[in-house]
Scaffold this active site. Sequence first.
Site, PDB file in Angstrom:
ATOM      1  NE  ARG A  18      -4.005  -1.992   1.481  1.00  0.00           N
ATOM      2  CZ  ARG A  18      -4.895  -2.496   2.405  1.00  0.00           C
ATOM      3  NH1 ARG A  18      -4.774  -2.202   3.160  1.00  0.00           N
ATOM      4  NH2 ARG A  18      -5.212  -3.627   2.367  1.00  0.00           N
ATOM      5  CE1 TYR A  57      12.631   7.085  16.287  1.00  0.00           C
ATOM      6  CE2 TYR A  57      12.706   4.200  16.364  1.00  0.00           C
ATOM      7  CZ  TYR A  57      11.901   5.312  17.779  1.00  0.00           C
ATOM      8  OH  TYR A  57      12.081   5.667  18.140  1.00  0.00           O
ATOM      9  CE  LYS A  96      -4.650  -1.748  10.190  1.00  0.00           C
ATOM     10  NZ  LYS A  96      -3.685  -3.448  10.914  1.00  0.00           N
ATOM     11  CG  ASP A 183      -4.401  -7.802  11.518  1.00  0.00           C
ATOM     12  OD1 ASP A 183      -3.673  -6.880  10.565  1.00  0.00           O
ATOM     13  OD2 ASP A 183      -4.381  -8.456  11.034  1.00  0.00           O
TER      14      ASP A 183
END
Length: 339
Positions: A18, A57, A96, A183
Site C-alpha cells: 500500500r 529511524y 492502525k 489488526d
Amino acid sequence: MSKLRVAVIGCGAISKHRHIPEYAANPHVELVAFCDPVQERAKHYAGQYGAKAYTDYETLLREVKPDAVSVCTPNALHAPVSIAAAKAGAHVLVEKPMAATEEEALAMIEAAKENGVYLMVGHNQRLMPHHMKAKQILNAGALGKVLTFRTSFGHPGPESWSVDGRDSWFFRKDEAIMGAMGDLGVHKSDLIRWLLDDEVADVAGFIGTLDKAGTDVDDNAACVLRMKSGIIGTLVASWTYYQGGDNGTVLWCENGIMKIDTHPDDQIIVELRNGSIERHKVGAIATNEKQTASGVIDAFVESIVTKTPPSISGEEGMRSLKVILAAFESQATGQVVRL
C-alpha cells in the site's frame, strides 16, 4: 511547488502493498528514505527509488529531515516513532491501531499539535468506495433510523500476509500488543463510528486465543456495542476464518436492511420493507490477495498539499482505539465497560 519528501519507516507487507506503491504513484511525492531493522529490506526500496536506507529511524529523521513519514512498524513502536517524527517537524501517517494505550495516543496528538504537523491514522475502511456509498445511502434517509448492526472482519491470519510469515511480529505480544483486535477489530470500530455518525457508549467483549498455537495474542473477538444513540450491534474480529474471509457489515433499519460486502458481485444491497431491492456495484474491496488503492496515502498527501487537517485525525484514531481497549478491559473484568 517542490515535491513532498516522504520517508517510510517499516518496510513490511503494508508498506510493500500500500504505502510505497501509492506514494510512488502520487505526483506530489518523492520517496527519499526507507527504514527497517532488516537492512536488506530498506536497501531494496532505496535502490528502487533512488533513496537512502536506514536501520535506525532517529538517524533517518536527523539526517534526512523528511516533510512527511509513514509509520508502518510493529504496533508497540507506533507511538515512539510518530512522536519522534512530529518532533523532527514531519507530518505523520501512522498505521492502525495508532497506539497501545490511550496515554500514548494523547501524547502523539500533543506532539503533532506542538510541532505544527498533521497526524493521520490509516483507517482505510472509511475511504473504500462501497463504505462511502453506504454512508451516502444512509444519509439519504429512505432506510430511516438504524436500529441494530453487525460488522465483522476475519481472514486466515497474518501468517499468509506478513513478509515474515509465521515468524511475524504480529504473533509476539511485546511488539504487537494485541492480535486480531488491533489488526482487524479497530478497523471495524472506526467504520461503525463513522458510518453511523455516532460514538460507542458501552462495550462487552469476549476475546481469546482459540487456534493460533504458540502465541499469546488474541486470534478471535466478539463484542457487543451500544452506541450513544441507543443503537446496539456486534463487532467481530477473527484470524481463524480459514475458508472464506469476511469484511461485511449489515445494518437493520426502520424501513429495511442494508448489506455491505456480503455478496460476491453486488457490494451493497438495500432491501426495503415495501419489497423494493436496490443493488450497487461500487468497486471491489481491497483484500490481502487482491490489493486496490487504499485512498489513505492520497488523502494524507492532499491534506499536506492543501494545508487541510486530515479527516482521519489522531483524535478519530484514538476514539476508535478506545473501543478496542474497552473490549479488552471487559474481557479482563467480566464487566460491561462504559466509555
